[in-house]
Design a protein around this motif. Structure first.
Motif, short mmCIF file in Angstrom:
data_model
loop_
_atom_site.label_atom_id
_atom_site.label_comp_id
_atom_site.label_asym_id
_atom_site.label_seq_id
_atom_site.Cartn_x
_atom_site.Cartn_y
_atom_site.Cartn_z
N PHE A 14 0.82 -1.20 0.00
CA PHE A 14 0.00 0.00 0.00
C PHE A 14 0.85 1.26 0.00
CE2 PHE A 14 -3.86 -2.23 2.03
CZ PHE A 14 -4.15 -2.80 0.81
N LYS A 15 1.97 1.18 0.71
CA LYS A 15 2.85 2.34 0.76
C LYS A 15 3.40 2.67 -0.62
CE LYS A 15 4.35 2.31 5.54
NZ LYS A 15 5.27 1.60 6.40
N GLN A 16 3.54 1.60 -1.43
CA GLN A 16 4.09 1.78 -2.77
C GLN A 16 2.98 1.92 -3.80
OE1 GLN A 16 7.62 0.64 -3.57
NE2 GLN A 16 8.07 0.79 -1.41
N ALA A 17 1.73 2.03 -3.34
CA ALA A 17 0.59 1.90 -4.24
C ALA A 17 0.68 2.82 -5.46
CB ALA A 17 -0.70 2.20 -3.48
N ARG A 18 1.16 4.04 -5.24
CA ARG A 18 1.21 5.00 -6.34
C ARG A 18 2.08 4.49 -7.49
NH1 ARG A 18 2.13 10.03 -3.05
NH2 ARG A 18 0.14 9.88 -2.01
N THR A 19 3.15 3.84 -7.13
CA THR A 19 4.06 3.36 -8.17
C THR A 19 3.46 2.20 -8.96
OG1 THR A 19 5.12 1.78 -6.72
CG2 THR A 19 6.06 3.99 -6.77
N LEU A 20 2.39 1.62 -8.46
CA LEU A 20 1.78 0.50 -9.17
C LEU A 20 0.95 0.96 -10.35
CD1 LEU A 20 0.56 -1.65 -6.14
CD2 LEU A 20 2.57 -2.05 -7.56
N GLY A 21 0.54 2.24 -10.33
CA GLY A 21 -0.26 2.78 -11.42
C GLY A 21 -1.58 2.05 -11.61
N LEU A 22 -2.33 1.94 -10.54
CA LEU A 22 -3.59 1.21 -10.63
C LEU A 22 -4.66 2.03 -11.35
CD1 LEU A 22 -3.65 -0.20 -7.00
CD2 LEU A 22 -2.91 -1.34 -9.08
N ASP A 23 -5.35 1.37 -12.23
CA ASP A 23 -6.50 2.02 -12.88
C ASP A 23 -7.46 0.91 -13.31
OD1 ASP A 23 -5.48 0.82 -15.16
OD2 ASP A 23 -4.27 2.60 -15.66
N ASP A 24 -8.33 1.20 -14.26
CA ASP A 24 -9.31 0.20 -14.69
C ASP A 24 -8.65 -1.06 -15.26
OD1 ASP A 24 -11.33 1.70 -13.88
OD2 ASP A 24 -12.07 2.30 -15.89
N HIS A 25 -7.46 -0.88 -15.76
CA HIS A 25 -6.79 -2.03 -16.38
C HIS A 25 -5.85 -2.75 -15.42
CE1 HIS A 25 -8.18 -1.08 -20.47
NE2 HIS A 25 -8.17 0.17 -20.01
N HIS A 26 -5.65 -2.17 -14.28
CA HIS A 26 -4.74 -2.78 -13.30
C HIS A 26 -5.48 -2.93 -11.98
CE1 HIS A 26 -2.20 -0.82 -16.26
NE2 HIS A 26 -1.27 -1.71 -15.97
N ARG A 27 -5.57 -4.14 -11.54
CA ARG A 27 -6.24 -4.33 -10.25
C ARG A 27 -5.31 -5.02 -9.26
NH1 ARG A 27 -12.23 -6.61 -11.29
NH2 ARG A 27 -12.96 -4.96 -12.67
N LEU A 28 -5.32 -4.50 -8.04
CA LEU A 28 -4.54 -5.11 -6.96
C LEU A 28 -5.47 -6.12 -6.26
CD1 LEU A 28 -1.89 -5.10 -5.36
CD2 LEU A 28 -2.89 -3.33 -3.90
N VAL A 29 -5.04 -7.36 -6.29
CA VAL A 29 -5.94 -8.42 -5.82
C VAL A 29 -5.21 -9.38 -4.88
CG1 VAL A 29 -7.32 -10.39 -6.59
CG2 VAL A 29 -7.22 -8.33 -7.99
N GLN A 30 -5.93 -9.80 -3.83
CA GLN A 30 -5.38 -10.85 -2.97
C GLN A 30 -6.11 -12.15 -3.27
OE1 GLN A 30 -5.43 -10.03 1.23
NE2 GLN A 30 -4.78 -12.10 1.76
N LEU A 31 -5.34 -13.21 -3.53
CA LEU A 31 -5.92 -14.51 -3.82
C LEU A 31 -5.58 -15.46 -2.69
CD1 LEU A 31 -4.61 -14.75 -7.49
CD2 LEU A 31 -6.91 -14.06 -6.78
N GLN A 32 -6.61 -16.11 -2.19
CA GLN A 32 -6.38 -17.09 -1.12
C GLN A 32 -6.90 -18.42 -1.58
OE1 GLN A 32 -8.26 -14.90 2.19
NE2 GLN A 32 -6.73 -15.95 3.42
N TYR A 33 -6.10 -19.46 -1.42
CA TYR A 33 -6.57 -20.77 -1.86
C TYR A 33 -6.14 -21.84 -0.88
CZ TYR A 33 -1.95 -20.10 -3.89
OH TYR A 33 -0.64 -19.78 -4.08
N VAL A 34 -6.97 -22.87 -0.84
CA VAL A 34 -6.76 -23.95 0.12
C VAL A 34 -6.64 -25.27 -0.60
CG1 VAL A 34 -7.65 -25.07 2.18
CG2 VAL A 34 -8.32 -22.72 1.66
#
Lengths: 227, 354
Positions: B260-280
Motif C-alpha cells: 500500500f505504501k508503494q501503491a502509487r508506483t503500481l499505477g492502478l487504474d481500470d486495467h490494473h487491479r490489486l488483488v489478494q488470492l487465497q486458496y486452500v
C-alpha cells in the motif's frame, strides 16, 4: 596472658563466672531457639497458607494469627518480662533464673520469628506452588516439599537474624535476674564499676554473634541455587 | 484418532470479586477437546484463556458450569480425589515454575514423591523422562544453570511424570525466542504423536497454533468468538480478531502494508487491479497464473506470495496486480472464484485497509 591481665584485671579473676555465664546465655539461646523456632515456624507457615490467596485460605485463622503476632511484637521486651511473671511462675515454678527467663524469651521472639518466616516464604514463587498443585500435591506436601524447601535460604537468613536478636534479648533478661552474660555485664561490671567485666562480656557476645552470622551465611549460600 | 471427548467444559463462567469490583473473566464458554487433539486457544492477554484452562484441573473453580475430564465430574471431586485426577492432567507454564532448590532430576521426580514407586523405579522413570526431552546430561544441574528452552523441557518432563493423558500448555513458549519456541512445539507434537497426549495450547501467537494445532478457538473478552479445525479457521476466518491473528501469523498484513505504501508506483487504474488470492488445498496446485493469461490474456504480477502447510493442507496467499481489459479482468475474477479461490480486491485508498 599479660595483655589480658593488664586490660581486664577484674575479668581475669572471674573465669569461672564467665564460663558459667556464657553457658547460661547459650542455654537460654538454645532452648528458646528450639521452642520459639517451632512455634514461630508453625505460626509463620500458618500465616502463609491461610493468607488471602494462600493454599488453605482462611480469613478468620489468618486474622487471629496476624493479630497475635502484632500484639506480642508491640510489647517492649523489658515490660513483657515483668508482665508475664505470673505466667512464668505458673509454667516454671519461679520467675527468677535462667530457665524462668526462657518463657518471656519465647513469647518475645516467637512472633518475631513468625513474621520473618512469613516474609521468607512469601518470596516463594506463587507459580511454583501452582505447578506443585497441578501435579497433585496436597497442602502438607506443598508446605514441606515446596515452601520449606524452596524458602530454605531465606529461612536460614531469617533464623540468623532472629538468633542474633535473641542473644540481645537474653542479655536483657539476664540483667533482671535471668543470669548469663547480660547479668554479668550489668549486675557485676556496671554496678561495681568493673568496666572490664562489661567489656569482656560484650566481646564474648560479639564473638557469638559473628560466629552465628558466619555459619548462617555459609549455610544459606550452600543451599541457595538461584544464581 | 478416535472422536471421544476427553475434556468437556459446559457453560463456564468465572467471576472474580475484587474490592467491590466484579470482573467476569470467562463468560458462558463451552469447549470440547477430543482425545488426541492439539487444541489451540488463542487470544490477547486478558481474554480469559488462562482462567479458562485452569478450570480444567480446577486450579480455578468456575462460578458456573460443568467440567468433565475423562468422564469424571471434576467439580464434584473431594480434595483427595481431585489430587489424583490432577496427576493425569499435566501443565506447563510461561515462566516454567521449576523449583530452584532442586536439581533437574529432582524437579522431574517431584510429582512421583510420596507415590507408589520405589526409589529405584523413580530414578528409572526420571532418567526415561529426561531422555524423552533430551536433557539426560543435565540431571545433576540446577534450573538456574539452564536456558529458557531447557527449563521448559524440564517442566514438560515434570508434567509427564505421572503419565498424564492431557497436557495443558499455558503460554509455554511465550518467553522463548522463535527458534526455541519451534523446538518446544516440535517436542509437544512428538509427544502428541508418540504418547497419544492430548494437548491444550494457550497462546497469543497464532504462529504456535499454526505449527502444531489441529483445532483452534479464538477468545476475546472472556468468550470464544470463533472455533473450528485449523485449516478452516485459517482459510475462512470470520471474525475480524481472528483475521487479525491470522494475518499476523502469515505476515500478509505486513506485506499488504508495504504494498500500500508503494501503491502509487503500481499505477492502478481500470486495467490494473490489486488483488489478494487465497486458496486452500488442491487448488494450490493448479497453474492459476498461467491459466489466467491463456484464457483471458490477463497478466498477473506477483507482489507477494506465501504458502502455509497446515495439517498437511497447503494454504496459499498471493497478492498480485492483474493487468488486462476491464471485462477480461471481471471474467478472470469469476474464473478464480469458480476455482474455489477467495478473491479480494485491495484498494489502497480504502480507509479501512490504509
Amino acid at each position: 596472658m599479660n595483655f589480658i591481665a593488664k586490660y581486664f584485671p577484674n575479668a581475669v579473676t572471674m573465669q569461672d563466672e564467665f564460663v558459667q555465664a556464657t553457658g547460661e546465655t547459650l542455654y537460654m539461646t538454645f532452648v528458646t531457639a528450639v521452642v520459639a523456632g517451632i512455634i514461630g515456624m508453625a505460626i509463620g507457615v500458618g500465616l502463609i497458607v491461610t493468607q488471602p490467596g494462600g493454599i488453605l485460605e482462611n480469613r478468620v485463622v489468618y486474622n487471629i494469627l496476624d493479630k497475635i503476632v502484632n500484639l506480642c511484637r508491640s510489647i517492649p521486651f523489658v515490660i513483657l518480662l515483668a508482665v508475664i511473671a505470673p505466667l512464668t511462675r505458673l509454667i516454671v515454678g519461679t520467675a527468677i533464673g535462667t530457665t524462668a527467663a526462657i518463657v518471656p524469651l519465647v513469647i518475645g521472639s516467637a512472633p518475631f520469628y513468625a513474621r520473618q518466616i512469613q516474609n521468607a516464604l512469601s518470596e516463594v514463587d506463587r507459580g511454583v506452588i501452582e505447578a506443585a498443585e497441578s501435579v497433585g500435591s496436597g497442602p502438607i506436601a506443598i508446605i514441606f516439599r515446596v515452601y520449606l524447601k524452596e524458602g530454605l535460604p531465606d529461612i536460614i537468613r531469617s533464623s540468623v537474624l532472629t538468633l542474633i536478636s535473641l542473644i540481645d534479648l537474653t542479655a536483657m533478661a539476664g540483667a533482671i535476674g535471668g543470669g548469663g552474660l547480660g547479668n554479668l555485664a550489668i549486675n557485676v561490671g556496671y554496678s561495681r564499676f568493673e568496666n572490664d567485666v562489661t567489656i569482656a562480656a560484650m566481646l564474648i557476645i560479639l564473638v557469638l554473634v559473628f560466629a552465628i552470622q558466619l555459619i548462617g551465611d555459609l549455610w544459606a549460600r550452600k543451599v541457595d541455587h538461584t544464581a | 484418532m478416535t472422536n471421544e471427548a476427553i475434556i468437556q467444559l459446559k457453560d463456564i463462567d468465572v467471576t472474580f470479586h475484587n474490592k467491590g469490583q466484579t470482573v467476569t473473566a470467562v463468560k458462558n464458554v463451552s469447549l470440547t477437546v477430543e482425545r488426541g487433539d492439539i487444541y489451540g486457544v488463542v487470544g490477547y492477554s486478558g481474554a480469559g484463556k488462562s482462567t479458562l484452562v485452569r478450570v480444567i484441573n480446577r486450579l480455578q473453580r468456575p462460578t458456573a458450569g460443568t467440567v468433565e475430564v475423562n468422564g469424571q465430574d471434576i467439580l464434584a471431586l473431594k480434595p483427595k480425589e481431585l489430587r489424583v485426577a490432577r496427576t493425569k492432567i499435566g501443565m506447563i507454564f510461561q515462566h516454567f515454575n521449576l523449583m530452584a532448590s532442586r536439581t533437574i532430576a529432582d524437579n522431574v521426580g517431584y510429582p512421583l514423591k510420596g507415590g507408589d514407586l520405589s526409589h529405584e523405579e523413580r530414578q528409572q522413570k526420571v532418567a526415561h523422562l529426561l531422555d524423552l526431552v533430551g536433557l539426560t546430561e543435565k540431571a545433576a544441574d540446577y534450573p538456574a544453570q539452564l536456558s529458557g528452552g531447557q527449563k521448559q523441557r524440564v517442566a514438560i518432563a515434570r508434567a509427564l511424570a505421572n503419565d498424564p493423558e492431557i497436557l495443558i500448555s499455558d503460554e509455554a513458549t511465550s518467553a522463548l525466542d522463535p527458534k526455541t519456541t519451534s523446538s518446544i512445539l516440535e517436542l509437544l507434537k512428538r509427544l502428541n504423536r508418540e504418547l497419544g497426549l492430548t494437548v491444550v495450547l494457550i497462546t497469543h501467537e497464532m504462529e504456535a497454533v499454526k505449527e502444531i494445532c489441529n483445532k483452534v478457538a479464538v477468545m476475546d473478552d472472556g468468550e470464544i468468538i470463533e472455533r473450528g479445525d485449523l485449516v478452516t479457521i485459517f482459510s475462512r476466518p470470520e471474525k475480524p480478531l481472528t483475521q487479525d491473528f491470522i494475518n499476523t501469523a502469515t505476515q500478509v498484513d505486513q506485506a499488504r502494508e508495504k504494498i500500500f505504501k508503494q501503491a502509487r508506483t503500481l499505477g492502478l487504474d481500470d486495467h490494473h487491479r490489486l488483488v489478494q488470492l487465497q486458496y486452500v488445498g488442491a487448488s494450490t496446485d493448479a497453474p492459476l497464473i498461467t491459466e489466467l493469461y491463456k484464457r483471458y490474456g490477463v497478466v498477473s504480477n506477483i507482489l507477494y506470495g506465501n504458502v502455509e502447510i497446515l495439517q498437511d493442507t497447503p494454504l496459499g496467499n498471493l497478492i498480485v496486480v492483474m493487468t488486462g481489459d476491464p471485462d477480461k479482468l471481471t471474467a478472470a475474477w469469476q474464473y478464480c472464484q469458480d476455482a474455489g479461490i477467495t478473491v479480494t480486491h485491495l484498494q489502497p485508498t480504502d480507509p479501512e485497509v490504509a
